[in-house]
Write an enzyme that holds these catalytic residues in place. Structure first.
Site, mmCIF file in Angstrom:
data_model
loop_
_atom_site.group_PDB
_atom_site.id
_atom_site.type_symbol
_atom_site.label_atom_id
_atom_site.label_comp_id
_atom_site.label_asym_id
_atom_site.label_seq_id
_atom_site.Cartn_x
_atom_site.Cartn_y
_atom_site.Cartn_z
ATOM 1 N N LYS A 23 0.831 -1.201 0.000
ATOM 2 C CA LYS A 23 0.000 0.000 0.000
ATOM 3 C C LYS A 23 0.866 1.252 0.000
ATOM 4 O O LYS A 23 1.935 1.274 0.612
ATOM 5 C CB LYS A 23 -0.913 0.014 1.236
ATOM 6 C CG LYS A 23 -1.846 1.223 1.288
ATOM 7 C CD LYS A 23 -2.666 1.234 2.573
ATOM 8 C CE LYS A 23 -3.550 2.472 2.640
ATOM 9 N NZ LYS A 23 -4.266 2.594 3.916
ATOM 10 N N HIS A 47 -2.569 7.677 1.467
ATOM 11 C CA HIS A 47 -2.916 7.530 2.891
ATOM 12 C C HIS A 47 -3.855 8.641 3.361
ATOM 13 O O HIS A 47 -3.716 9.166 4.465
ATOM 14 C CB HIS A 47 -1.661 7.478 3.755
ATOM 15 C CG HIS A 47 -0.677 6.429 3.336
ATOM 16 N ND1 HIS A 47 -0.951 5.082 3.404
ATOM 17 C CD2 HIS A 47 0.580 6.533 2.807
ATOM 18 C CE1 HIS A 47 0.084 4.392 2.951
ATOM 19 N NE2 HIS A 47 1.024 5.250 2.582
ATOM 20 N N ARG A 50 -2.819 12.452 4.667
ATOM 21 C CA ARG A 50 -2.417 12.842 6.020
ATOM 22 C C ARG A 50 -0.898 12.959 6.169
ATOM 23 O O ARG A 50 -0.414 13.712 7.004
ATOM 24 C CB ARG A 50 -2.933 11.820 7.041
ATOM 25 C CG ARG A 50 -4.433 11.681 7.110
ATOM 26 C CD ARG A 50 -4.841 10.814 8.297
ATOM 27 N NE ARG A 50 -4.131 9.550 8.318
ATOM 28 C CZ ARG A 50 -4.514 8.461 7.650
ATOM 29 N NH1 ARG A 50 -5.592 8.494 6.902
ATOM 30 N NH2 ARG A 50 -3.821 7.345 7.744
#
Length: 204
Positions: A23, A47, A50
């Protein structure tokens, strides 16, 4: 982490015999490294924005990543999924699976335990409505699309999803004053574009 390079993850691959998904992929180079490592899938993700404010959006880089490695592993998308049209855009750009977390947190925050189910119901209905508007009866029939930035747009992040098999032009938007921009954009599209689905990324 700067330690999570190809050599480091390769050692994890060597020690782990089951499925491995990586990921946080945002470049073609990272996607190609994932193939070399032997990953079974990748999740294109920033993500949720962030970690790094200046990182590109996941949907922005998805088409090129899918074209590069989509035949070699499963490509999934995370970050920015807030609605049914977002899911359709992701599938049309090559994603096999989409993920959403924040939307369900909002639902639970507003309605308690039932909030998650309510958000899911909304998304399912929006997917159905979006597919109906673009003339597609099954999300799995969406093929890889070309993402076209509309020229001279007052909102530079408007995008057009080009479909190859449908024979009409339909528009999905939530902005005022989009029609003039669309007319100019459609006039400049390649001749092989037979279907156009426009979604304003600033509003979704």
């Amino acid at each position: 982490s700067a330690r999570l390079g190809e050599d480091f993850v390769s050692r994890i691959r060597d020690a782990w015999d089951d499925h491995l998904v990586i990921k946080g992929i945002l470049t073609k180079e990272s996607a190609e490294a994932s193939v070399r490592i032997g990953a079974d899938g990748i999740i294109v993700s920033n993500h949720g924005g962030r970690q790094l404010d200046s990182a590109p959006s996941s949907i922005q880089v998805l088409p090129d990543i899918f074209k590069t490695v989509g035949s070699k592993l499963t490509v999934m998308l995370d970050s920015g999924i807030r609605s049914g049209p977002d899911i359709v855009k992701a599938f049309a750009s090559g994603a096999a699976i989409t993920f959403s977390g924040r939307s369900f947190v909002f639902g639970v925050g507003a309605l308690g335990e039932k909030g998650g189910d309510h958000v899911l119901d909304i998304m399912v209905k929006e997917v159905d409505q979006t597919l109906a508007q673009i003339g597609c009866d099954n999300i799995l029939k969406l093929e890889i699309q070309t993402v076209v930035v509309l020229p001279k747009s007052p909102h530079p992040r408007w995008t057009a999803l080009q479909g190859a098999q449908l024979s009409k032009v339909s528009y999905i938007d939530s902005c005022e004053g989009l029609s003039g921009t669309l007319r100019a954009a459609v006039a400049n599209l390649p001749k092989n574009v037979t279907h156009l689905c426009v979604v304003c990324l600033l509003c979704t």
